[in-house]
Design a protein around this motif. Structure first.
Motif, PDB file in Angstrom:
ATOM      1  N   GLY A  93     -25.525  33.531 -16.564  1.00  0.00           N
ATOM      2  CA  GLY A  93     -25.968  32.378 -17.333  1.00  0.00           C
ATOM      3  C   GLY A  93     -25.266  32.247 -18.664  1.00  0.00           C
ATOM      4  N   MET A  94     -24.791  33.366 -19.198  1.00  0.00           N
ATOM      5  CA  MET A  94     -24.113  33.350 -20.492  1.00  0.00           C
ATOM      6  C   MET A  94     -22.746  32.677 -20.411  1.00  0.00           C
ATOM      7  SD  MET A  94     -25.062  37.228 -21.720  1.00  0.00           S
ATOM      8  CE  MET A  94     -24.094  37.070 -23.214  1.00  0.00           C
ATOM      9  N   VAL A  95     -22.135  32.695 -19.227  1.00  0.00           N
ATOM     10  CA  VAL A  95     -20.812  32.064 -19.065  1.00  0.00           C
ATOM     11  C   VAL A  95     -20.877  31.025 -17.951  1.00  0.00           C
ATOM     12  CG1 VAL A  95     -19.385  33.922 -19.995  1.00  0.00           C
ATOM     13  CG2 VAL A  95     -20.181  34.056 -17.626  1.00  0.00           C
ATOM     14  N   SER A  96     -21.977  30.315 -17.881  1.00  0.00           N
ATOM     15  CA  SER A  96     -22.222  29.396 -16.768  1.00  0.00           C
ATOM     16  C   SER A  96     -21.275  28.207 -16.745  1.00  0.00           C
ATOM     17  CB  SER A  96     -23.672  28.900 -16.820  1.00  0.00           C
ATOM     18  OG  SER A  96     -23.921  28.232 -18.057  1.00  0.00           O
ATOM     19  N   ASP A  97     -20.547  27.960 -17.851  1.00  0.00           N
ATOM     20  CA  ASP A  97     -19.599  26.841 -17.869  1.00  0.00           C
ATOM     21  C   ASP A  97     -18.350  27.119 -17.035  1.00  0.00           C
ATOM     22  OD1 ASP A  97     -21.091  25.160 -19.349  1.00  0.00           O
ATOM     23  OD2 ASP A  97     -19.983  25.382 -21.226  1.00  0.00           O
ATOM     24  N   LEU A  98     -18.081  28.385 -16.752  1.00  0.00           N
ATOM     25  CA  LEU A  98     -16.832  28.766 -16.086  1.00  0.00           C
ATOM     26  C   LEU A  98     -16.836  28.356 -14.615  1.00  0.00           C
ATOM     27  CD1 LEU A  98     -14.117  30.276 -16.239  1.00  0.00           C
ATOM     28  CD2 LEU A  98     -15.366  32.371 -15.661  1.00  0.00           C
ATOM     29  N   LYS A  99     -15.763  27.678 -14.190  1.00  0.00           N
ATOM     30  CA  LYS A  99     -15.624  27.230 -12.802  1.00  0.00           C
ATOM     31  C   LYS A  99     -14.427  27.858 -12.092  1.00  0.00           C
ATOM     32  CE  LYS A  99     -19.066  24.420 -13.390  1.00  0.00           C
ATOM     33  NZ  LYS A  99     -20.375  24.707 -12.762  1.00  0.00           N
ATOM     34  N   GLY A 100     -13.519  28.448 -12.852  1.00  0.00           N
ATOM     35  CA  GLY A 100     -12.368  29.058 -12.215  1.00  0.00           C
ATOM     36  C   GLY A 100     -11.239  29.299 -13.194  1.00  0.00           C
ATOM     37  N   MET A 101     -10.299  30.178 -12.802  1.00  0.00           N
ATOM     38  CA  MET A 101      -9.121  30.477 -13.604  1.00  0.00           C
ATOM     39  C   MET A 101      -7.886  30.468 -12.699  1.00  0.00           C
ATOM     40  SD  MET A 101     -10.500  33.540 -16.095  1.00  0.00           S
ATOM     41  CE  MET A 101     -11.046  34.561 -14.715  1.00  0.00           C
ATOM     42  N   SER A 102      -6.789  29.935 -13.227  1.00  0.00           N
ATOM     43  CA  SER A 102      -5.566  29.837 -12.436  1.00  0.00           C
ATOM     44  C   SER A 102      -4.355  30.194 -13.290  1.00  0.00           C
ATOM     45  CB  SER A 102      -5.397  28.423 -11.866  1.00  0.00           C
ATOM     46  OG  SER A 102      -6.494  28.067 -11.041  1.00  0.00           O
TER      47      SER A 102
END
Length: 577
Positions: A398-407
């Protein structure tokens, strides 16, 4: 005993290298019209199966792909086991194998193989069997003659008509026989099998094709049914049958493997298996296997010549467990659209919707605890799981819930002999898909004072990263930071900039979980230069990659009915200058 068992298995695997990639045809039709008579020798209850139904071009495949084998390292590994005559015998086999891999012609001539040969590998209960077509049986026997001479071991010999057999008795640490490694040549086929000495001669005869199994793969429609479900070429297949494993674990005679396990007379093993030999375990382990019945793989496209290999494969783990598959699909995130381009030399993308990770893990955890198992080993597993409450993970996600992916894409890099500034040039892009990139950057800035000095322009103008750990790696490279749509991006170079700008049009629609790619041919020169600069010694075999355009890629997919892994290989031998 375990070390010697692993050595035997390693030799058989080495002699059968490549059997999984067994196709040079692209047709998906006509499986039933192929010459699949060898299926009559394969028990229908085999734990695993892998075969080429069309001849595989061994010679061309070896010539068109770089060899990364190092004879010295492999020989040292064998020496580390022990210096017994048996280990010396296997070491001689592996040495001949490695030396012969210098060219396709040398390999097939050394082992007497056909240039285009069929392969098949399967299990007769616990007996692993590997078969391959031979062109020159005498050449293969010469390989064994050399190994016998180098080790001082004399294999037992037996001949009858067209059949020739040689057997090596493998001993355990107490110098007691525990398995026979059997080499048989008959009717143009080489068979290699590892047979525990405690098993009956009847099973050994099935393994050598002298006796037909009670029910064979030719008698059932298993392979045909698998082909109907998956878009694989009909010229090859590999599968592992989890249902057969469950049957062997929970019964004494449900299949051949179960019967053999009860013949071994190992009191410790028998005690462990007895815990599974209950009606509850048969029902509950069987239900798990019914939800996860098998793993299957094969080629979807394969083109081979002596200078070029283009191989695409796919493997699947089908499942009837909707809860777990739905949970895995919830975790799919965003892979940057620039990963789909073919101009990078290194790519890595992780799509992960962190906001859903906690709930997905909790759903899987709950599913594993339901129903309450009565089978003792499964109940013990559930007790351990109950103590691993995933609530903490849910809170952390929940603390990093904005993260959707890294490329990440690397398009080009070069190095120079300057320890303070080793990177001469670079074209690359790294991006993070986020619900609110600016808000996340503000949070990172508050946690890291060095980043707090960097203010993101409101008009999204890229800014140069200075005095950061990233910029210090390559002080003469302009590292740029920008917000493109819903992506926080760091890039350098023209291609990195174009890739970054393309993200402005990409929303956060989930499109994948994991994707990776590497162009070894393009990366090898700067890597070797960098190694020389730092005084590192790379294996000489690494230089083989300079002679090839060699690319590999893989992708993990979570689908509604299965877990899928795709694998691509492209290898082209460069013209000799």
């Amino acid at each position: 005993m375990m070390n010697k068992t692993l050595v035997v298995a390693a030799v058989v695997a080495a002699l059968g290298v490549g059997y999984w990639y067994n196709s040079d045809e692209s047709s998906r039709d006509g499986f039933d019209e192929k010459d699949i008579s060898f299926l009559k020798q394969v028990p229908a209850d085999t734990l695993f199966f892998s075969a080429s139904f069309d001849p595989f071009p061994i010679k061309d495949y070896i010539d068109a792909t770089p060899s990364s084998y190092t004879t010295e390292e492999v020989m040292n590994a064998f020496s580390a086991v022990d210096d017994s005559p048996t280990s010396s015998f296997f070491a001689s086999l592996v040495r001949q194998y490695l030396v012969s891999m210098q060219s396709g012609e040398q390999f097939v001539k050394t082992f007497g193989l056909k240039e285009r040969a069929k392969f098949v590998s399967y299990a007769v209960g616990m007996i692993p069997v590997f078969k391959v077509e031979l062109a020159d049986p005498a050449a293969f026997w010469q390989v064994l003659d050399t190994a016998e001479k180098n080790s001082g071991i004399a294999l037992a010999r037996q001949s009858q008509g067209d059949q020739t057999i040689r057997t090596l008795v493998v001993q355990d640490d107490a110098n007691q026989p525990f398995a026979n490694l059997v080499f048989e040549v008959e009717k143009g086929w080489l068979t290699i099998a590892i047979m525990p000495v405690e098993l009956s001669d009847k099973d050994g005869k099935i393994a050598l094709g002298q006796t037909a199994p009670k029910t064979s793969l030719a008698d059932v429609t298993k392979i045909t049914e698998m082909y109907k479900q998956y878009p694989l070429e009909h010229s090859n297949i590999t599968y592992v049958d989890f249902k057969q494993l469950a049957t062997a674990l929970t019964t004494k005679d449900g299949n051949l493997l179960a019967q053999q396990l009860n013949q071994l007379g190992d009191s410790e093993l028998n005690s462990e298996l007895a815990a599974f030999h209950t009606p509850q375990c048969q029902t509950e382990v069987g239900a798990i296997a019914a939800n996860w019945p098998y793993w299957i793989g094969g080629t979807t496209d394969l083109q081979i010549s002596n200078k070029h290999v283009n191989m695409k494969t796919a493997s699947y783990i089908p499942s009837n467990n909707k809860v777990i598959l739905d949970a895995l699909m919830q975790t799919k995130g965003v892979l940057a659209n620039y990963l789909n381009k073919d101009d990078a030399i290194l790519s890595l993308g992780v799509g992960l919707d962190v906001a859903n990770v906690g709930s997905a893990v909790y759903d899987i955890w709950q599913d594993l605890l339901t129903p309450q198992y009565q089978c003792q080993p499964l109940a013990e597993m559930q007790t351990m799981l109950e103590a691993s409450d995933p609530t903490a993970l849910t809170m952390m996600s929940g603390m990093v819930s904005d993260l959707k992916g890294m490329s990440f894409n690397l398009y080009q890099f070069d190095v120079q002999n300057d320890e303070n500034n080793p990177i001469k040039s670079m074209d690359a892009v790294f991006s993070i898909a986020l619900n609110n990139p600016r808000q996340v950057w503000s949070m990172l800035s508050s946690m890291q004072p060095m980043l707090g000095q960097i203010k993101l322009p409101q008009d999204n103008t890229p800014i140069k990263l200075e005095n950061t750990p990233l910029s210090m790696i390559a002080p003469n490279i302009d590292m740029m930071l920008a917000v493109e749509g819903q992506h926080l991006v760091v890039y350098t170079g023209e291609r990195g900039q174009r890739a970054a700008q393309s993200l402005a049009q990409q929303d956060l629609t989930p499109n994948g979980s994991l994707k990776a790619f590497a162009d070894y041919g393009a990366m090898i020169k700067p890597i070797m230069t960098f190694a020389e600069m730092s005084g590192e010694q790379l294996p000489p075999e690494m230089k083989n990659f300079e002679k090839f355009d060699f690319e590999m890629g893989t992708e993990l997919k979570f689908n509604p009915t299965n877990i899928q892994i795709d694998y691509d290989l492209l290898s082209t031998k460069k013209p000799v200058k």
